[in-house]
Scaffold this active site. Sequence first.
Site, PDB file in Angstrom:
ATOM      1  N   GLU A   1       0.829  -1.210   0.000  1.00  0.00           N
ATOM      2  CA  GLU A   1       0.000   0.000   0.000  1.00  0.00           C
ATOM      3  C   GLU A   1       0.866   1.264   0.000  1.00  0.00           C
ATOM      4  OE1 GLU A   1      -3.075   0.257   3.084  1.00  0.00           O
ATOM      5  OE2 GLU A   1      -2.840   2.427   3.040  1.00  0.00           O
TER       6      GLU A   1
ATOM      7  N   THR B   1      -3.454   2.752   5.808  1.00  0.00           N
ATOM      8  CA  THR B   1      -4.782   2.472   6.378  1.00  0.00           C
ATOM      9  C   THR B   1      -4.757   1.468   7.527  1.00  0.00           C
ATOM     10  OG1 THR B   1      -5.105   0.724   4.756  1.00  0.00           O
ATOM     11  CG2 THR B   1      -5.997   2.902   4.207  1.00  0.00           C
TER      12      THR B   1
END
Length: 314
Positions: free
Chosen positions: A126, A164
Amino acid sequence: MKILLASPRGFCAGVNMAIECLDETIRMFGAKIFVYHEIVHNKYVVDRFTRQGVTFVNAVSEVPEGSLLLYSAHGVSPEIRQQARDRKLQTIDATCPLVTKVHLEAIKYAKEGYHIILIGHEGHDEVIGTMGEAPASITLVETPEDVAALTFADDARLAYLTQTTLSVDEAGRVISALRSRYPHIASPPKEDICYATTNRQDAVSTLAPRADLVIVLGSQNSSNSRRLMEIGLSLGKPAHLVDGAAELKRSWFEDVDTVLITAGASAPEVVVQEVIDYLEREFRATVEQVTTREEHVSFPLPKELRQLQKAAAS
Ligand code: SF4
């Protein structure tokens, strides 16, 4: 023995969507499909799709020209998208919308002339994808010590974003360090650490004090699963991260009256049930499920796939 079964646990909306997306793509096109990186960071899930014939790749160059390529839930950088276009690949983007939100924030801040401090773990898929949106405008930090080493001027135009799946508490410490060093630093109106990460961590923080041992179902490369294990450890409990019942050691359960079981956002319920079955069989354990928060989040399938479904139906 009592099992405290944490809820929420296991699959989040982004993982559900990515897995459903790959299942549906296989149903429509057969298994001759390529996926850029693991569809989600879970061995059980990846092994299941591998057995079905799906090929997971670490580079676009491994995908034959004209093939079908899925992007995983963790997202990809614009460079990867360009490489796929250059190879004339048909692509379906299963990036979690909450990861896409962070990409869009990075693009926005970079366009507005901010330098972005991204709080995250180096090398995570990510983070690589997000940094690829504006490589010259993003600096990665992981700890308050990294913040202390930053050399931006006091009045530099700065903004911060986060991966996240971080520990809410650890990210909070890095954010505090950033805010005290650069009080004017900008941030998005809504947290980047996602609802699923936050809720699973809250459940462990709430329930671990009642347990003698914490078992987290998830893979070693799953960021949010590791954070759950670390919370158990930080509360002074022995805690283990396992892919399934086969990795359990009988010695862990000696003198244990209460075991807390949870699962990272990419771990399927079937592996949780395997562990429960083992403890029921071996220790006559009983289960008490404790719900610390209800979740009602779901994401639609990617629009490319919905268009293909529509075309197939007409
Ligand atoms: S953990 Fe959060 S950001 Fe990651 S896929 Fe799940 S919902 Fe999306």
